[in-house]
Design a protein around this motif. Structure first.
Motif, mmCIF file in Angstrom:
data_model
loop_
_atom_site.group_PDB
_atom_site.id
_atom_site.type_symbol
_atom_site.label_atom_id
_atom_site.label_comp_id
_atom_site.label_asym_id
_atom_site.label_seq_id
_atom_site.Cartn_x
_atom_site.Cartn_y
_atom_site.Cartn_z
ATOM 1 N N GLY A 83 0.949 1.117 -16.544
ATOM 2 C CA GLY A 83 1.180 2.007 -15.494
ATOM 3 C C GLY A 83 1.201 1.302 -14.123
ATOM 4 O O GLY A 83 1.173 0.241 -14.314
ATOM 5 N N LEU A 84 0.673 1.931 -13.266
ATOM 6 C CA LEU A 84 0.530 1.082 -11.907
ATOM 7 C C LEU A 84 -0.827 0.264 -11.559
ATOM 8 O O LEU A 84 -1.780 0.588 -12.425
ATOM 9 C CB LEU A 84 0.425 2.366 -11.059
ATOM 10 N N ASP A 85 -0.534 -0.982 -11.397
ATOM 11 C CA ASP A 85 -1.727 -1.964 -11.192
ATOM 12 C C ASP A 85 -2.056 -1.654 -9.816
ATOM 13 O O ASP A 85 -3.258 -1.553 -9.536
ATOM 14 C CB ASP A 85 -0.938 -3.189 -11.268
ATOM 15 N N HIS A 86 -1.139 -1.573 -8.713
ATOM 16 C CA HIS A 86 -1.474 -1.356 -7.308
ATOM 17 C C HIS A 86 -0.396 -1.194 -6.467
ATOM 18 O O HIS A 86 0.662 -1.487 -6.913
ATOM 19 C CB HIS A 86 -2.591 -2.502 -6.763
ATOM 20 N N LEU A 87 -0.616 -0.562 -5.413
ATOM 21 C CA LEU A 87 0.429 -0.437 -4.351
ATOM 22 C C LEU A 87 0.011 -1.241 -2.986
ATOM 23 O O LEU A 87 -0.997 -0.974 -2.611
ATOM 24 C CB LEU A 87 0.554 0.936 -4.162
ATOM 25 N N CYS A 88 1.098 -2.049 -2.583
ATOM 26 C CA CYS A 88 0.620 -2.939 -1.404
ATOM 27 C C CYS A 88 1.469 -2.575 -0.380
ATOM 28 O O CYS A 88 2.740 -2.263 -0.217
ATOM 29 C CB CYS A 88 0.662 -4.345 -1.526
ATOM 30 N N PHE A 89 1.046 -2.231 1.033
ATOM 31 C CA PHE A 89 1.895 -1.563 2.112
ATOM 32 C C PHE A 89 1.708 -2.930 2.995
ATOM 33 O O PHE A 89 0.604 -3.419 3.241
ATOM 34 C CB PHE A 89 1.192 -0.434 2.917
ATOM 35 N N ALA A 90 3.002 -3.247 3.685
ATOM 36 C CA ALA A 90 3.132 -4.382 4.445
ATOM 37 C C ALA A 90 2.504 -3.713 6.144
ATOM 38 O O ALA A 90 2.881 -2.609 6.601
ATOM 39 C CB ALA A 90 4.598 -4.884 4.827
ATOM 40 N N VAL A 91 1.940 -4.549 6.866
ATOM 41 C CA VAL A 91 1.340 -4.196 8.161
ATOM 42 C C VAL A 91 1.850 -5.611 9.243
ATOM 43 O O VAL A 91 2.171 -6.483 8.560
ATOM 44 C CB VAL A 91 -0.252 -3.978 8.272
ATOM 45 N N PRO A 92 2.075 -5.410 10.483
ATOM 46 C CA PRO A 92 2.462 -6.416 11.192
ATOM 47 C C PRO A 92 1.543 -7.580 11.159
ATOM 48 O O PRO A 92 2.006 -8.649 11.308
ATOM 49 C CB PRO A 92 2.683 -5.897 12.623
ATOM 50 N N GLY A 93 0.459 -7.633 11.329
ATOM 51 C CA GLY A 93 -0.507 -8.589 11.476
ATOM 52 C C GLY A 93 -2.005 -8.494 11.388
ATOM 53 O O GLY A 93 -2.531 -7.308 10.846
ATOM 54 N N ARG A 94 -2.784 -9.578 11.459
ATOM 55 C CA ARG A 94 -4.037 -9.431 11.315
ATOM 56 C C ARG A 94 -5.018 -8.584 11.969
ATOM 57 O O ARG A 94 -5.889 -7.834 11.469
ATOM 58 C CB ARG A 94 -4.560 -10.845 11.483
ATOM 59 N N ALA A 95 -4.432 -8.286 13.379
ATOM 60 C CA ALA A 95 -5.262 -6.995 14.024
ATOM 61 C C ALA A 95 -5.209 -5.832 13.305
ATOM 62 O O ALA A 95 -6.275 -4.855 13.158
ATOM 63 C CB ALA A 95 -4.737 -6.923 15.442
ATOM 64 N N ASP A 96 -3.851 -5.509 12.559
ATOM 65 C CA ASP A 96 -3.796 -4.328 11.753
ATOM 66 C C ASP A 96 -4.869 -4.103 10.558
ATOM 67 O O ASP A 96 -5.249 -3.134 10.319
ATOM 68 C CB ASP A 96 -2.345 -4.087 11.538
ATOM 69 N N LEU A 97 -5.005 -5.340 9.937
ATOM 70 C CA LEU A 97 -5.916 -5.292 8.863
ATOM 71 C C LEU A 97 -7.315 -5.261 9.299
ATOM 72 O O LEU A 97 -8.065 -4.377 8.748
ATOM 73 C CB LEU A 97 -5.724 -6.575 8.190
ATOM 74 N N ASP A 98 -7.573 -5.536 10.505
ATOM 75 C CA ASP A 98 -8.947 -5.476 11.025
ATOM 76 C C ASP A 98 -9.139 -4.116 11.421
ATOM 77 O O ASP A 98 -10.264 -3.487 11.191
ATOM 78 C CB ASP A 98 -9.339 -6.389 12.276
#
Length: 140
Positions: A83-98
């Motif tokens: 089944g599903l391993d993982h789902l990844c969403f894209a974000v614009p940049g490092r600041a969004d990850l922080d």
């Protein structure tokens, strides 16, 4: 002959508790709800919206993402099963990850550190059902 696709249309995740999952996804992403069955829906409305499965369908930048509350309370996700391993969403940049780390911390959601994997930056975390999720951002 191969089939030409233009992207994903929709994805549905099976969850244990819709209220818990909605709080998590609403707080983290703030997506608009595309479809849900109103609490006071009559039989005809429920029949017309059968495909919601008493869950919710969000409108995301990449398509639709649904939550279907049918998993047993003691069930758990495993990326090591078919089944599903993982789902990844894209974000614009490092600041969004922080910023995501701060929101995940406020939710008490388990997560890793932001990683540089060479081609991109990555943040791994889990939703309330333990479903493996990621956010990725371009480097630079």
């Amino acid at each position: 002959m191969t089939i030409t696709t233009t992207g994903f249309s929709h994805l549905r995740l099976t969850v244990r508790d819709l209220a818990v999952s909605r709080r998590f996804y609403d707080t983290l992403f703030g997506w608009d709800v595309a479809v849900q069955v109103p609490a006071d829906a009559d039989a005809a409305t429920r029949e017309r919206l059968w495909f919601v499965f008493d869950g919710v369908i969000y409108s995301t930048p990449g398509g639709l993402l649904g939550l279907r509350p049918v998993a047993a309370g003691d069930d758990g996700f495993s990326e090591d099963r078919v089944g599903l391993d993982h789902l990844c969403f894209a974000v614009p940049g490092r600041a969004d990850l922080d910023a995501a780390v701060e929101v995940l911390d406020s939710l008490g959601a388990p997560h890793g550190e932001v990683k540089d994997i060479g081609s991109m930056l990555l943040l791994e975390f889990r939703d309330p059902d333990g479903i493996a999720l990621e956010l990725s951002a371009p480097k630079g």
